[in-house]
Design a protein around this motif. Structure first.
Motif, PDB file in Angstrom:
ATOM      1  N   SER A 187       2.137   1.704  -3.545  1.00  0.00           N
ATOM      2  CA  SER A 187       1.005   2.096  -4.388  1.00  0.00           C
ATOM      3  C   SER A 187       0.634   3.553  -4.149  1.00  0.00           C
ATOM      4  N   GLN A 188       0.743   4.009  -2.894  1.00  0.00           N
ATOM      5  CA  GLN A 188       0.459   5.414  -2.588  1.00  0.00           C
ATOM      6  C   GLN A 188       1.457   6.343  -3.273  1.00  0.00           C
ATOM      7  N   SER A 243       0.558   6.520  -6.917  1.00  0.00           N
ATOM      8  CA  SER A 243      -0.646   7.334  -7.113  1.00  0.00           C
ATOM      9  C   SER A 243      -0.323   8.820  -7.034  1.00  0.00           C
ATOM     10  N   GLN A 244       0.506   9.203  -6.073  1.00  0.00           N
ATOM     11  CA  GLN A 244       0.866  10.614  -5.933  1.00  0.00           C
ATOM     12  C   GLN A 244       1.629  11.117  -7.153  1.00  0.00           C
ATOM     13  N   PRO A 287       0.816  -1.230   0.000  1.00  0.00           N
ATOM     14  CA  PRO A 287       0.000   0.000   0.000  1.00  0.00           C
ATOM     15  C   PRO A 287       0.839   1.263   0.000  1.00  0.00           C
ATOM     16  N   GLY A 288       1.975   1.227   0.688  1.00  0.00           N
ATOM     17  CA  GLY A 288       2.830   2.414   0.688  1.00  0.00           C
ATOM     18  C   GLY A 288       3.399   2.719  -0.683  1.00  0.00           C
ATOM     19  N   SER A 334      -9.097  -0.512  -6.664  1.00  0.00           N
ATOM     20  CA  SER A 334      -8.339   0.664  -6.226  1.00  0.00           C
ATOM     21  C   SER A 334      -7.695   1.372  -7.401  1.00  0.00           C
ATOM     22  N   VAL A 337      -8.076   5.277  -9.146  1.00  0.00           N
ATOM     23  CA  VAL A 337      -6.946   6.181  -9.415  1.00  0.00           C
ATOM     24  C   VAL A 337      -6.879   6.531 -10.895  1.00  0.00           C
TER      25      VAL A 337
END
Length: 1249
Positions: free
Chosen positions: A565-566, A569-570, A562-563, A634, A638
């Motif tokens: 992927s974050q 995404s950013q 998840p980190g 998810s 995005v």
């Protein structure tokens, strides 16, 4: 056939006998056909020629002179026979053989007739069945032609080779191999054996100076085309003979034999047959024993290549046996890598690359169990290659050595243990790659591209995680402060697929990119824009490698946290420069796992190699796909947000990623996403209907429609039905925004094309017809596509609906947009295909025909053309022109299905429009005429020439719309198809006939100029230009494509001048030394050896240009003379001042630009005479002179012109008796002047030297 005969007919007026006689004979035959009413079919020509040949032989008129009848009959038979049906040839076989077979002995001395005879026999042999091939006469004739394959005459030999090749490649059904193949193979083997031993018979040497080597060369040229048709069991004996041919000592023969062996081995390797595999060891020994000299540039490359192909074939047949001979073959090829000839070095590098493919896993394991200086084959090879990089003897072969290292790295991509990522290349070749990288960073290294290839190959095989451990990047400031050499060139290499896990990117490159990004921000804050740009480029290069890590990574589940992927995404949201790089990685992440998890049979070679050499298995790829499916929701959120936030031109890559992720998503996930997007579409559509600002409100609606287009291929039937109903509404189809309309039609078309939708075709067509009023021009193309998809589904009992679609489709062929026109043509053709399938056209259902008198008609292509032809009665010229264009396309598409009566009616009807005053109609009609002449049968058009030719001549002088060029080209095609006489006789008036004569002369002049130009240079540039001009569909090429329409055939052909080729410098190599570094003659000397004229050696030395100036001793400044510092303007101004004192008056009186005044004060300008121009030129020359003219004049100007004797008597305005370099016999010459001069150039009294 008609095109071939059309080239012969004009030669009836030829003064060359061998051209005139066939033309006269052809004209006589065609006159007989015309008198008897016989059609001009190939069978008719064939029968008439056979009858004529029979009469000629009976009369014993068998002379073979240029104007004789027998060569002309054989020539026409050779042209006509390929078009004669097989049954006719089989029926008349005995007659043909009895007439022509006895002619072979007499024809042997007459090459043109012999070639015509072989063209006839080519058609005979290819048309026979299995039983007829065993006839004695047929076998004897084939043997005669087979002997001609070694004839000393090139054209005869080529025709015989083509005949044998065509016969063997076309066996009679149902045989897979021709019955004569074994016979040809035996003849080849016997003749080659005789040539290699020098015992050829006189019949094969033909007594014209041929020797065994020349005959062997002819045999090898014959062997190459027939090799694929020979039986496999006949190949080994031929191979054994080929190996003996180099003993004859002929370089070309040796090269040809080796090249054929290489082709033979390559063919057997690719087909997997391994023909003659048991002979490979003996063949390999023979090749190694016949090693050529290193200086033999002709034979060496072929010998090297055949050795590499032999080893590859040996490995596929017997890997263990190949291992035994591997080192001997390697050493034999390695000896040529240090050659001074580039061609030999490249061939050696290619062959060593082939040998590297013969490395097996047991060989690699044997090398791993030994120390660095071990005695295994691989250890010896690696040590030899490493030492060569430092050796002066291999200085010129550095690029070839790098190519060999790349081949070794690729071949050693073996996993030592199946479950571990360690490769043999990592253990054996990493020191060698590190050495190449050290050479790469040296100052003025000449072969950086080749070194990058080696390092890139290592990056692909071992991965960045291994390579960067020994070759760190050294990009951060503290690394450079420590004196380490930066290696930024490694960053672009990590974008290719490699075995390193995704976790390495997360642990190594993500922190590195964050630090680089901080350096960038710091540099921007401190005003160092150049440094900030450098850091920005480095960050982009780091994220370029993200796609390489995503390729079939083994740790997707653990790395895609998840980190992480974050972070991704950013970047997608906030950094537009890095967004494409991340999107590409997300796409590769899914696609690579899909490729590995699927069956390898459907993969291309690159994907298959990546799958087999990677650490991921099919089961692991399936697990990765299952994990990625859980992340679809998810990532949909995005990606949808990113898609809605970027501009239209940047949505393509985002849409591709959405499609890839949707392909692995579960149906319920796709349906859920569709529900949200469809609801959003309905809401925005309602807002758009009520909005006052349509353009601003439509942006969101079109964006949502684009998302629906992306999701549509993955929707189920219920969702597609609901989407179809939503789009088939008045709000979408008549929307004020053209983008919404266009996407609405596109959604409808893709829904129908998906095959998941059951469509009520008639109801849908009625609804679409009601939306015609508000149709936007931008939506026409997609509307035509939708109609083309719906037309095949029209019921057979409702074909009258097509009549309502015809006007729209016909007018669409005149749209400005090329894509729209193409879609309209497709719709016209689709309706024609539907009508040709059959059905009923209820005419009483048509508007205006419901009075009870109309009847039903059977659907056919003829009926459909009648419907389209109704547009010819249209009220507007635009409609008439569009109808003509649509009919042209239908005639081209269905020319074989339209009745001849209908074709004739169409032609005569459209011929009337040539007299129209509207240019748009005439332009379309000229296109149809051009198409008809190209497509329709000659017999159908010939009766209308008397009407067609005068109608075309009426536009032959009109330059507007290129009518003159179009008409001229139409006449050129007509002359080619119908002959000059028929077209000229139809012209009628004398003035009109002059136009045709001019066209004929222009064409003949163009042919002569083109032939002259081809003698000096090929026409490759012209051919490529024509291919660029006409690159559309076949219909457009026929209708519009024409070389003669766009070039001036009357213009002079531009023949390129021969280019002077600079000879390559032969000074060899030299050592390059830098002024500020000491020379080390022991370490790395090969990398500092450069060619005399290498690009790096032509370095400009700053300061050397200043040596020609004087320097002020006090200040050290360069002193530039005033005459050199003055500009042209200053010099011109100074000269103008100098001549202004008295030259203006003289200039006005005497110059060309001057003038005078008469007694009344009227201005009279001076005449522009030759004398004044010459005087002005002399004066200009005098003004241009400088003081040092004499000193700086060229040598050729220093030589004074020689004074000729008698020059004082030469006339001032004529040539006189004294000629250049000689005297006329009666020239006046004083005796004292003739006797005064002595020596070599003495002239006697009689004027003789």
């Amino acid at each position: 056939m008609e095109d071939t005969l059309a080239k012969i007919r004009p030669h009836t007026r030829s003064s060359i006998a061998h051209q005139k006689t066939p033309a006269d004979l052809l004209q006589a035959l065609e006159s007989t056909f015309k008198d008897k009413g016989t059609d001009r079919t190939p069978t008719a020509y064939f029968a008439a020629l056979i009858t004529t040949l029979d009469e000629t032989i009976r009369k014993k008129e068998t002379s073979l002179g240029d104007g004789d009848v027998l060569p002309a009959e054989l020539y026409l038979l050779g042209l006509v026979s390929p078009f004669v049906p097989r049954a006719v040839m089989q029926t008349h076989l005995d007659t043909l053989l009895s007439l022509t077979a006895p002619l072979f002995p007499s024809l042997n001395a007459h090459a043109p007739s012999l070639r015509s005879q072989m063209s006839l026999y080519n058609a005979i042999f290819c048309s026979l069945d299995r039983s007829q091939l065993d006839a004695p006469n047929v076998r004897q004739s084939f043997a005669t032609v087979l002997q001609l394959c070694v004839d000393s005459r090139p054209k005869v030999r080529k025709r015989a080779v083509d005949l044998i090749s065509d016969v063997l490649s076309n066996p009679p059904s149902p045989l897979l191999r021709h019955p004569y193949a074994q016979r040809v193979a035996e003849w080849l083997h016997t003749t080659l054996l005789q040539a290699s031993t020098g015992v050829l018979s006189k019949s094969k040497l033909d007594g014209k100076g041929s020797d065994s080597a020349e005959v062997a060369i002819h045999l090898l040229a014959f062997l190459r085309p027939v090799l694929p048709s020979l039986p496999l069991e006949a190949i080994p004996p031929i191979i054994s003979v080929l190996l003996a041919l180099p003993r004859l000592g002929n370089p070309y023969l040796s090269q040809s034999s080796y090249a054929i062996l290489a082709d033979l081995l390559s063919t057997s390797l690719n087909s997997g047959t391994q023909s003659g595999a048991e002979q490979i060891p003996a063949m390999l020994a023979a090749i190694l024993a016949s090693r050529p000299l290193k200086s033999d540039l002709t034979v060496v490359p072929s010998w090297i290549r055949v050795l590499g192909q032999t080893m590859l074939t040996y490995r596929s047949a017997d890997a263990e046996g190949c291992t035994v001979n591997f080192l001997d073959a390697w050493k034999a090829v390695w000896a040529f890598i240090e050659s001074t000839q580039t061609q030999i070095r490249k061939a050696a590098a290619e062959s060593l690359g082939s040998l590297a493919q013969c490395i097996t896993l047991p060989m690699a394991r044997a090398a791993l169990n030994e120390p660095v200086d071990g005695k295994s084959d691989l250890r010896i090879i690696i040590m030899q290659t490493s030492q060569a990089l430092d050796s002066l003897a291999y200085a010129q072969a550095i690029p070839e050595l790098f190519a060999v290292i790349s081949s070794l790295t690729t071949s050693l991509a073996f996993r030592i243990e199946p479950r571990k990522p360690t490769t043999a290349a990592e253990i054996l070749l990493l020191p060698l790659v590190e050495k190449v990288a050290d050479l790469r960073v040296q100052k003025n290294f000449q072969h950086k591209e080749a070194a990058d290839t080696v390092i890139s190959t290592a990056m692909r095989v071992v991965g960045p995680a291994v390579l960067l451990s020994v070759l760190p990047l050294n990009l951060e400031p503290h690394d450079r402060q420590a004196g380490s050499e930066p290696r930024a060139f490694l960053l672009p290499m990590i974008s290719q697929p490699h075995p390193s896990p995704l976790s390495h990117f997360l642990s190594y490159f993500v922190p590195l990119s964050e630090r680089m990004y901080n350096f960038q921000k710091k540099a921007e804050a401190e005003g160092r824009q150049s440094e900030a740009k450098v850091w920005s480029v480095l960050v982009s290069q780091v994220w370029t490698g993200f796609a390489g890590y995503c390729h079939a990574s083994p740790d997707v589940k653990s790395a895609l946290t998840p980190g992480f992927s974050q972070i991704l995404s950013q970047i997608l949201y906030n950094q537009p420069d890095l967004r494409p790089l991340v999107l590409r990685g997300l796409k590769v992440l899914v696609e690579s796992n899909l490729v590995v998890s699927e069956d390898h049979s459907g993969m291309n070679e690159l994907s298959k190699h990546s799958a087999l050499t990677g650490t991921i298995t099919r089961e692991e790829a399936a697990e990765n796909i299952a994990f990625l499916k859980s992340q679809v929701e998810s990532w949909f959120a995005v990606l949808f947000n990113v898609f809605s936030s970027v501009a239209n031109d940047a949505r393509g890559l985002v849409g591709d990623v959405i499609s890839v992720w949707a392909s692995i998503a579960e149906p319920q996930e796709v349906s859920k996403a569709y529900g949200k997007v469809a609801e959003l579409f309905k809401q925005n559509l309602q807002k758009l209907v009520r909005a006052s600002d349509v353009q601003q409100s439509a942006a969101t609606t079109t964006m949502v429609q684009d998302l629906l287009i992306l999701l549509l291929p993955f929707l189920d039937t219920s969702d597609i039905n609901s989407l179809f109903r939503v789009c088939l509404t008045e709000e979408v189809q008549t929307c004020r925004d053209s983008g919404v309309q266009k996407r609405g039609y596109k959604l409808l078309g893709k829904s129908v094309a998906s095959g998941k939708l059951h469509v009520d075709v008639l109801g849908t067509l009625r609804q679409l017809d009601s939306f015609m009023i508000g149709l936007s021009p931008a939506a026409k193309r997609d509307r035509f596509v939708l109609l083309s998809l719906l037309v095949p589904g029209i019921p057979a009992s409702s074909l009258h609906v097509i009549t309502s679609l015809i006007p729209e489709a016909v007018l669409g062929t005149k749209e400005p947009s090329e894509k729209t026109r193409s879609a309209a043509f497709d719709l016209v053709v689709a309706m024609g295909k539907r009508m040709s399938e059959g059905g009923v056209v209820k005419r009483q259902m048509l508007d205006g025909m419901d009075d009870g008198g109309a009847t039903e008609a059977q659907a056919s292509i003829n009926e459909y053309i009648t419907m389209v032809a109704a547009g010819l009665a249209g009220a507007s010229p635009h409609m008439i022109s569009a109808s003509v264009t649509a009919i042209s396309r239908l005639v081209y598409e269905f020319k074989d299905n339209i009745d001849s009566d209908v074709q004739t009616n169409i032609f005569t009807t459209l011929l009337v429009f040539l007299s129209s005053a509207n240019r748009e109609i005439v332009k379309s009609t000229l296109g149809y005429i051009k198409l008809a002449i190209h497509t329709l049968p000659v017999d159908l058009l010939r009766p209308h020439l008397t009407e067609l030719v005068p109608a075309l001549l009426a536009w032959s002088h009109d330059h507007k719309n290129h009518f003159k060029a179009k008409v001229r080209h139409i006449f050129e095609r007509m002359i080619r198809r119908f002959g000059w006489d028929d077209v000229y006789s139809a012209a009628g008036k004398e003035e009109a006939a002059k136009v045709l004569v001019n066209i004929k002369k222009r064409k003949e002049r163009a042919k002569r100029k083109k032939a002259r130009a081809q003698d000096d240079d090929d026409d490759n540039d012209e051919v490529s230009r024509c291919r660029l001009l006409f690159n559309g569909t076949a219909f457009e090429d026929v209708l519009y494509g024409s070389e003669s329409e766009y070039e001036d055939t009357d213009g002079e052909s531009q023949v390129d001048r021969p280019t002077m080729v600079k000879t390559k410098n032969q000074h060899g190599v030299r050592l390059r030394a830098d002024d500020d570094e000491p020379m080390d003659l022991l370490k790395g000397v090969a990398s500092r050896v450069a060619s005399e004229y290498a690009p790096g050696n032509r370095r400009r030395k700053p300061g050397t240009d200043a040596n020609r100036f004087n320097v002020d001793s006090d200040s050290g400044k360069i002193v530039i003379p005033a005459e050199e510092s003055d500009s042209d303007i200053e010099v011109g101004a100074r000269k103008a001042v100098e001549i202004a004192a008295g030259g203006a008056y003289k200039e006005r009186i005497t110059s060309v630009d001057g003038f005078t005044r008469d007694a009344k004060g009227r201005v009279k300008f001076n005449k522009d005479t030759r004398k004044r121009r010459r005087e002005n030129a002399d004066e200009d020359g005098d003004v241009e002179m400088a003081d040092d003219t004499v000193e700086n004049s060229s040598k050729k100007n220093k030589r004074r012109s020689e004074v000729k004797p008698g020059h004082e008597f030469k006339a001032k305005k004529a040539g006189g008796d004294v000629k250049k370099g000689k005297l006329e016999p009666y020239a006046y010459l004083p005796l004292r002047q003739a006797a005064k001069k002595k020596g070599r150039d003495n002239i006697g009294v009689s004027g003789k030297r």
